[in-house]
Design a protein around this motif. Sequence first.
Motif, PDB file in Angstrom:
ATOM      1  N   GLU A 536      23.834 115.757   2.505  1.00 43.82           N
ATOM      2  CA  GLU A 536      24.328 116.503   3.654  1.00 43.82           C
ATOM      3  C   GLU A 536      25.851 116.653   3.571  1.00 43.82           C
ATOM      4  OE1 GLU A 536      22.483 117.917   5.915  1.00 43.82           O
ATOM      5  OE2 GLU A 536      20.632 117.167   4.994  1.00 43.82           O
ATOM      6  N   PRO A 537      26.425 117.713   4.194  1.00 41.56           N
ATOM      7  CA  PRO A 537      27.890 117.875   4.181  1.00 41.56           C
ATOM      8  C   PRO A 537      28.570 116.851   5.078  1.00 41.56           C
ATOM      9  CG  PRO A 537      26.862 119.567   5.535  1.00 41.56           C
ATOM     10  CD  PRO A 537      25.739 118.839   4.861  1.00 41.56           C
ATOM     11  N   TRP A 538      29.819 116.564   4.756  1.00 36.65           N
ATOM     12  CA  TRP A 538      30.609 115.622   5.534  1.00 36.65           C
ATOM     13  C   TRP A 538      31.105 116.289   6.816  1.00 36.65           C
ATOM     14  CZ3 TRP A 538      31.086 110.528   4.326  1.00 36.65           C
ATOM     15  CH2 TRP A 538      30.754 110.148   3.037  1.00 36.65           C
ATOM     16  N   THR A 539      31.128 115.533   7.895  1.00 39.91           N
ATOM     17  CA  THR A 539      31.701 115.983   9.164  1.00 39.91           C
ATOM     18  C   THR A 539      32.757 114.987   9.613  1.00 39.91           C
ATOM     19  OG1 THR A 539      29.981 114.859  10.450  1.00 39.91           O
ATOM     20  CG2 THR A 539      29.590 117.166   9.865  1.00 39.91           C
ATOM     21  N   CYS A 540      33.723 115.469  10.382  1.00 45.62           N
ATOM     22  CA  CYS A 540      34.832 114.624  10.844  1.00 45.62           C
ATOM     23  C   CYS A 540      34.494 114.044  12.212  1.00 45.62           C
ATOM     24  CB  CYS A 540      36.126 115.433  10.909  1.00 45.62           C
ATOM     25  SG  CYS A 540      37.548 114.466  11.432  1.00 45.62           S
ATOM     26  N   ALA A 541      34.429 112.718  12.300  1.00 48.17           N
ATOM     27  CA  ALA A 541      34.150 112.047  13.574  1.00 48.17           C
ATOM     28  C   ALA A 541      35.413 111.740  14.358  1.00 48.17           C
ATOM     29  CB  ALA A 541      33.371 110.756  13.334  1.00 48.17           C
ATOM     30  N   GLY A 542      36.563 111.665  13.690  1.00 52.82           N
ATOM     31  CA  GLY A 542      37.832 111.387  14.364  1.00 52.82           C
ATOM     32  C   GLY A 542      38.972 111.610  13.393  1.00 52.82           C
ATOM     33  N   ARG A 543      40.144 111.958  13.937  1.00 49.75           N
ATOM     34  CA  ARG A 543      41.259 112.305  13.080  1.00 49.75           C
ATOM     35  C   ARG A 543      42.561 111.941  13.775  1.00 49.75           C
ATOM     36  NH1 ARG A 543      41.455 116.069   9.069  1.00 49.75           N
ATOM     37  NH2 ARG A 543      39.413 116.841   9.701  1.00 49.75           N
ATOM     38  N   ALA A 544      43.562 111.569  12.967  1.00 45.31           N
ATOM     39  CA  ALA A 544      44.915 111.316  13.463  1.00 45.31           C
ATOM     40  C   ALA A 544      45.894 111.843  12.434  1.00 45.31           C
ATOM     41  CB  ALA A 544      45.154 109.816  13.700  1.00 45.31           C
ATOM     42  N   GLY A 545      46.978 112.434  12.912  1.00 43.62           N
ATOM     43  CA  GLY A 545      47.983 112.972  12.013  1.00 43.62           C
ATOM     44  C   GLY A 545      47.827 114.463  11.821  1.00 43.62           C
ATOM     45  N   SER A 546      48.605 115.021  10.891  1.00 41.96           N
ATOM     46  CA  SER A 546      48.643 116.462  10.639  1.00 41.96           C
ATOM     47  C   SER A 546      48.067 116.763   9.265  1.00 41.96           C
ATOM     48  CB  SER A 546      50.081 116.978  10.721  1.00 41.96           C
ATOM     49  OG  SER A 546      50.162 118.325  10.336  1.00 41.96           O
ATOM     50  N   ASP A 547      47.292 117.884   9.197  1.00 43.33           N
ATOM     51  CA  ASP A 547      46.680 118.289   7.930  1.00 43.33           C
ATOM     52  C   ASP A 547      47.570 119.216   7.109  1.00 43.33           C
ATOM     53  OD1 ASP A 547      44.296 116.915   8.225  1.00 43.33           O
ATOM     54  OD2 ASP A 547      43.458 118.457   9.504  1.00 43.33           O
ATOM     55  N   HIS A 548      48.647 119.745   7.707  1.00 39.66           N
ATOM     56  CA  HIS A 548      49.544 120.676   7.023  1.00 39.66           C
ATOM     57  C   HIS A 548      48.770 121.861   6.437  1.00 39.66           C
ATOM     58  CE1 HIS A 548      52.874 117.927   7.512  1.00 39.66           C
ATOM     59  NE2 HIS A 548      52.164 116.974   6.964  1.00 39.66           N
ATOM     60  N   GLY A 549      47.821 122.360   7.197  1.00 41.65           N
ATOM     61  CA  GLY A 549      47.104 123.562   6.793  1.00 41.65           C
ATOM     62  C   GLY A 549      45.925 123.306   5.881  1.00 41.65           C
ATOM     63  N   THR A 550      45.708 122.099   5.376  1.00 44.26           N
ATOM     64  CA  THR A 550      44.594 121.798   4.484  1.00 44.26           C
ATOM     65  C   THR A 550      43.691 120.776   5.147  1.00 44.26           C
ATOM     66  OG1 THR A 550      46.018 122.178   2.574  1.00 44.26           O
ATOM     67  CG2 THR A 550      43.931 121.045   2.188  1.00 44.26           C
TER      68      THR A 550
END
Length: 850
Positions: A536-550
């Motif tokens: 199965e594809p990965w999903t994001c459960a939580g995030r912190a910080g900046s991705d800088h467009g990626t």
Amino acid sequence: MARGKLRIYLGAAPGVGKTYAMLSEAHRRVERGTDAVVAFVEHHGRPRTEVMLHGLEQVQRRELEYRGAVFTEMDVDAVLERAPAVALVDELAHTNVPGSRNGKRWQDIEELLEAGIDVISTVNIQHLESLGDVVESITGVRQRETVPDEIVRRADQIELVDMSPQAIRRRMAHGNIYQSDKVDAALSNYFRPGNLTALRELALLWVADRVDEYLQEYRAEHSIRSTWQARERIVVGLTGGPEGRTLIRRAARVAAKGSGSEVLAVYIARSDGLTSASPKELAVQRTLVEDLGGTFHHVIGDDIPSALLDFARGVNATQIVLGSSRRKAWQYIFGPGVGATVARESGPDLDVHIVTHDEVAKGRGLPVARGARLGRTRIIAGWLVGVAGPVLLSLLLTGIGNGPGLANDVLLFLFLTVVAALLGGQLPALASAAAGSLLLNFYFTPPTHTLTVSDPKNLVAIVIFFAVAVSVASVVDLAARRTHQAARLRAESEILSFLAGSVLRGETTLDALLERVRETFGMETVALLERAGDVEPWTCAGRAGSDHGTPLLRPEDADVDMPVGDHMALALTGRVLPAEDRRVLAAFAAQAAVVLDRQRLVGEAERARALAEGNRIRTALLAAVSHDLRTPLAGIKASVTSLRSDDVAWSPEDEAELLAGIEAGADRLDHLVGNLLDMSRLQTGTVTPLIRETDLDEVVPMALGGVPEDSVTLDIPEELPIVAVDPGLLERAVANLVENAVKYSPDGAVVLVSASALGERVELRIADRGPGVPDSAKDRIFEPFQRYGDAPRGAGVGLGLAVARGFAEAMGGTLAAEDTPGGGMTMVLTLRAVPGGPQITPDLPAQATT
């Protein structure tokens, strides 16, 4: 036994009337049948306060003899034996006479609360412990009796008793506060207008901070993450030195000047863990900043100014508070210092405050330990000493006639090797040993200027020199590595201790935990990824910080990934972490998985509660349809059947009475169905108010059509500001409130509908003289299908107040219930005034409640 509830009247200054307000509340409760007694109230010879004690039961005080005089204190045992529902205890910060049961009165109150007795008490703002220094600097008087802020903050209800400085001075001049012989001295000293204004501001700011805590609790309970207002975020840079407490208090005062300001104290430790910080002092400062409503952060970074600025920008801070350097004057030769560097590199978006303190220029309390991770400057210095040092020493020694001798030459070269090892580590020391051996052989061992050694003793000396130099370099390097390992373990233990503490404290916000990971390891982005299966594809459960467009979509795309089980991983971007950091990262990853599971369980519990609430509403709706709606239908059916009957010849008066009954039943049925439809619209979120500028005196009279004309008194001033409301929704809300007030008012009592303006708000008050509602039920009466007390089933389905509050909130207003002075209940409908419209400034009351 349930713990009792504490209600505190907080006075802005002595004489504002907090004891009078407390006694007034006691009379209201006694009139409602509450068992309330006076455990200890001091009227200080004020006649109006003394009169308020009449009619209230007073518990006999305990007499104590101290230094030849007799004093009276509250008899805790007598109050516990009497076991009232409510006890009035004046002067929360009072210090008891030696020999009493407890040293402080707030400790007596704690015993009453533990026994299940509700307590009403009073305290002035100048008696709060955290404000002692501030009050002394304003008034010049040090308050000897104080109460910990936490005791007041834990109160279930805090009411601010306020009065303008001019009004307090008038009361003082009239002799309502102190005796006439003390009035002049009081007015010219403590009760000066400036002092009273400053105390009033302190009280308002302190209570505003308490209101902000309630708001944060509400936002957390409802998972509201969007920003409601601009916030000042103040970062306090701590070094672990004694000046930290001053910086924290100064930052707290700066934050108190703005609504919603936030204080974040940060301690930045070097990655080697060897610092000059005192762990005990850091623990004290952590407790202090948390007591003042701020947060404490522990960040690792080798470049202190850069780490501090990165943290400040990462939390969207607006100000940084630093202390003046503790360095002595000569220590500035090593650099400008953290404060100057931060101020220079902060840029236009960050204000930097340098605060003076008692430790300025006194030197650091502990020496700064030299870490094992060597910077570029030290490595270069080590190589210079190891390579250039022996050459320069050789030139110096050859310039001296006979020289000090071979033995002393060897010791001098050995000294350079040790210095090179201490500065640059093992490699510069080995280079120094090799260079020193060659130079000793070439310049100082006969025959000179050749690499030949004629005397075997000299050869032994050179060999021993090289061996000793290599041994010293190895020992120094080994000690450095062991020191580094110990420092790493210490830093890891501190982080793991914090992580364990966060678990015990119940800090379960996933975003906060991921942000802590980002801060600790200095990463750009931290994300918790999961998937349902291996393919199965990965999903994001939580995030912190900046991705800088990626966006980070897979663990393989990250610089560091830490698996958590089979289908979850913690992914970090920004830099590659060394192997020794992964052990701590694994602990964070495991905790992140636990927090995610806990959040999902909480969400499932919330959904289960929502389903249960829906089932409760459906059950109540069925009961309403089966009983409350059938009652008016039965009356209509009976009247129609009677009119159609051919067996009875009805007189015109009888027919008119039957038709009136049909009309009343139809109106009642229409009202019930209307409330059911309104509640359905509110539950489904389909209420769309059409806001426009409206005059209250155009809408409120129209809402009184459903009640008898002589049952309501209307007081709507013509100069009231225009309000921004939906006229239709406002009319329905007011109609429900007025009908509810009339329903519960006793015969002959008139409901008062009045309006007033204050700033940008307009308050509409509907006051009745009914039985009232206790504080514990004031919120419950606004829930759907709720009827308080023994209201008959035919009195309605219990939707009127719920619909009124729903309409009020849909228009951007609020609806709350208060006690009517003298008995009864007052519904307070607060609406938004139109900006720029006519405003009136009412006289401030003698006391205000929050």
